[in-house]
Design an enzyme around this catalytic site. Structure first.
Site, PDB file in Angstrom:
ATOM      1  N   ASP A 180       0.784  -1.585  -0.143  1.00 32.61           N
ATOM      2  CA  ASP A 180      -0.328   0.274  -0.088  1.00 32.61           C
ATOM      3  C   ASP A 180       0.962   0.678  -0.089  1.00 32.61           C
ATOM      4  O   ASP A 180       2.359   1.061   0.800  1.00 32.61           O
ATOM      5  CB  ASP A 180      -1.147  -0.082   1.009  1.00 32.61           C
ATOM      6  CG  ASP A 180      -2.323   0.973   1.415  1.00 32.61           C
ATOM      7  OD1 ASP A 180      -2.669   0.957   0.527  1.00 32.61           O
ATOM      8  OD2 ASP A 180      -1.391   2.247   2.328  1.00 32.61           O
ATOM      9  N   GLU A 218       1.199   0.173  -5.072  1.00 32.77           N
ATOM     10  CA  GLU A 218       0.649   1.269  -5.247  1.00 32.77           C
ATOM     11  C   GLU A 218       1.263   2.063  -4.932  1.00 32.77           C
ATOM     12  O   GLU A 218       2.230   2.441  -4.079  1.00 32.77           O
ATOM     13  CB  GLU A 218      -0.363   1.486  -4.896  1.00 32.77           C
ATOM     14  CG  GLU A 218      -1.195   2.487  -4.199  1.00 32.77           C
ATOM     15  CD  GLU A 218      -1.976   2.885  -3.270  1.00 32.77           C
ATOM     16  OE1 GLU A 218      -3.455   3.912  -3.234  1.00 32.77           O
ATOM     17  OE2 GLU A 218      -2.049   2.537  -2.053  1.00 32.77           O
TER      18      GLU A 218
END
Length: 587
Positions: free
Chosen positions: A255, A292
């Protein structure tokens, strides 16, 4: 592979407990009703081995005779983040899909899911009953939102504070292993979303006994983690290996890595990829790492690097989503303003070379340049999607694209996304056109709960002014319950959408996936009348051709000079509104 240093280690003759607590003068182990003083070792470590500590034993650490804390590398927290940790026997679960080695990256079709909202029961076991649906749909990989233990009974998962403990709200560790095992028996990979850029705001005591975990810098969600410290770096890398080895996840999605702050050192991302590559090589497994990264850093990506050797298979392509969202809804607020000028041209650029922003200034980022040239990467370096948890949940009502856009336009977007050579991803329920919202929800208490509530009110002030108490309260259990999937819809109103998605993924499986090895970008262009054309170079000397009319009006075009067999859509000189044509061209 690296030896694990953190967490309770169970052996045939007892359990070894270790804690890195360089700011502590004394550490005691509270085991059931007994107390034991740990021995101070080098570099801030404390440890003790106890023959009487068996699987199932519950324990805490007491810091300097004043603060009781869970193990930061706890394998399980049966009473939430503030309770005792439990010793778990990693050999207790007997794997049945022992021969499953994962699948090559180019076969990946992702479905992102939140365990708690995926079924009414909200458990690992309940998810098993839905695995056959995923296989029948054409999904090859189930991606779970973060599981690291968070405070309370409900959370998106990005507030995890005990990275090694799968949250007890969904079941016990062996039940998570059962879910993964059942997926593997069906040929499904399972990915896990992990968060290495911050710790959650409640239940994290590291700053008291190991302040070296953090720097003075801050991320949008909390203090930045100092990966220059060897023990801190090892904590994250061992965590990645733990999920991939102990639980046999087939991949990780890291993330918001742009929020990992490092200066003057070999990046954590490089070392983590190397360590995972060693695991993959030693076990003969396909293991996939995905990022990401809002910075669109091309240098981090190489989908052909198998096993990983410092780089990552792919990146979530937010540009692709944002351009489509503006094209389909006309929304221009926030980061969508970067795509409002020519969203169809941005879609074409994503189809033709990966990112829309490859070094251009971003208005949303005050004119700062964003991204790097990406056309030299293969298309499989990008995970493309029309919806995900963030893009649905980071809205006042958590409303899905189905609530905002023309269904025919969404179907055209799906026909492009699910067949194009990039790796496609769906959000749970998207395959049948679910309109169930996915609003932000959490279960904090006291002042933190009010801070979250007030923060949402400030962020979405316009919605509160217009709709008042109708805006979902993130702390309410009803808000969480509203996000639980409507499985009955897939055999009712969603039947036709589900049939479409299955057909599209079958086309991908038969015609595109076998030719993705060596695939390269070609050209893509958009016209002012809504006509979109793109092509890619596939393996075996074939070209993949796309022509689409992404408008409300019929468009008449000249026939293509190149011959090619249609694999989806109707060939001809006129394109109906929202029509898509795919062809394979012999080179």
């Amino acid at each position: 592979m690296n030896e694990r240093h953190f967490g309770a280690k169970l052996t045939s003759d007892g359990t070894t407990f270790r804690l890195w607590a360089p700011a502590a003068k004394r550490v005691d182990l509270l085991l059931e009703q007994q107390s034991y003083t740990l021995h101070a070792a080098k570099h801030g470590w404390f440890e003790i081995k106890l023959a009487e500590a068996k699987a199932g034993a519950r324990y805490r650490f007491r810091i300097d005779s004043e603060l009781d804390v869970p193990d930061p590398a706890s394998a399980f927290q049966p009473e939430d983040v503030f309770g005792p940790s439990e010793v778990i026997d990693p050999a207790n679960y007997v794997w049945r899909a022992r021969d499953f080695r994962g699948r090559p990256w180019h076969e990946t079709v992702l479905l992102e899911a939140h365990v708690g909202a995926f079924t009414p029961e909200g458990t690992y076991r309940a998810m098993i009953d839905k695995l056959d649906h995923l296989v029948e749909t054409g999904i090859t990989a189930l991606e779970l939102l973060p599981l690291a233990d968070f405070a309370g009974r409900r959370n998106w998962g990005y507030d995890g504070v005990l990275w090694y403990a799968p949250d007890s709200a969904y079941g016990r560790p062996d039940e998570l292993k059962l879910l993964i095992d059942e997926a593997h028996l069906r040929g499904l990979m399972v990915f896990l979303d992990v968060v290495y850029n911050h710790f959650g705001p409640e239940g994290n005591y590291l700053s008291r006994y190991a302040p070296g975990f953090f720097t003075e810098a801050h991320t949008p969600w909390g203090s930045a983690i100092d990966y220059r410290v060897p023990e801190v770096r090892a904590f994250a890398i061992e965590n990645a290996l733990y999920w991939l080895g102990e639980y046999r996840f087939d991949g990780l999605r890291l993330d918001a890595v742009h929020a990992i702050t490092e200066r003057g050192e070999i990046p954590l991302l490089h070392d983590l990829s190397l360590a995972v590559g060693e695991l993959a090589a030693a076990t003969g497994r396909h293991i996939h790492l995905v990022l990401e990264n809002d910075d669109n850093c091309v240098s981090l990506l190489d989908p052909g690097d198998d096993p990983p050797h410092g780089k990552y298979r792919a990146q979530w392509n937010d540009d692709y989503h944002h351009a489509w969202h503006v094209e389909l809804t006309g929304e221009k607020q926030g980061y969508y303003r970067d795509y409002q000028r020519a969203p169809l041209s941005d879609i074409a650029r994503c189809l033709g070379s990966g990112f829309a922003y490859q070094g251009e200034p971003s208005e949303h980022r005050s004119g700062m340049a964003r991204g790097e040239p990406s056309g030299g990467l293969p298309p499989t370096a990008f995970v493309n999607f029309l919806q995900n948890h963030d893009q649905i949940g980071n809205r006042a009502f958590g409303d899905r694209l189905e609530c905002e856009a023309n269904p025919k336009a969404i179907e055209a977007a799906l026909a492009i996304t699910l067949i194009a050579p990039a790796i496609p991803m769906l959000f749970m329920g998207e395959e049948w056109g679910s309109k169930v919202p996915f609003p932000f929800f959490c279960d904090f208490k006291g002042g933190l709960a009010e801070a979250v509530r007030n923060g949402r009110r400030a962020e979405y002030a316009w919605a509160y002014e217009r709709f008042g108490n109708d805006v979902p309260d993130p702390l309410s259990e009803a808000t969480f319950r509203s996000a639980v999937l409507d499985w009955d819809m897939r055999t009712g109103p969603g039947r036709e959408r589900l049939a479409l998605v299955r057909q599209l993924l079958d086309i991908r499986r038969r015609h595109v996936v076998p030719r993705l090895a060596g695939a390269r970008f070609g050209n893509a262009r958009a016209a002012g009348n809504g006509l979109l054309r793109a092509n890619w170079h596939l393996g075996g000397g074939l070209g993949l051709l796309l022509a689409a009319n992404l408008s409300e009006h019929a468009v008449t075009t000249a026939p293509d000079e190149a011959a090619g067999a249609p694999i989806w859509g109707e060939a001809g000189g006129a394109f109906r509104p929202w029509s898509v044509l795919w062809r394979l061209e012999t080179k």
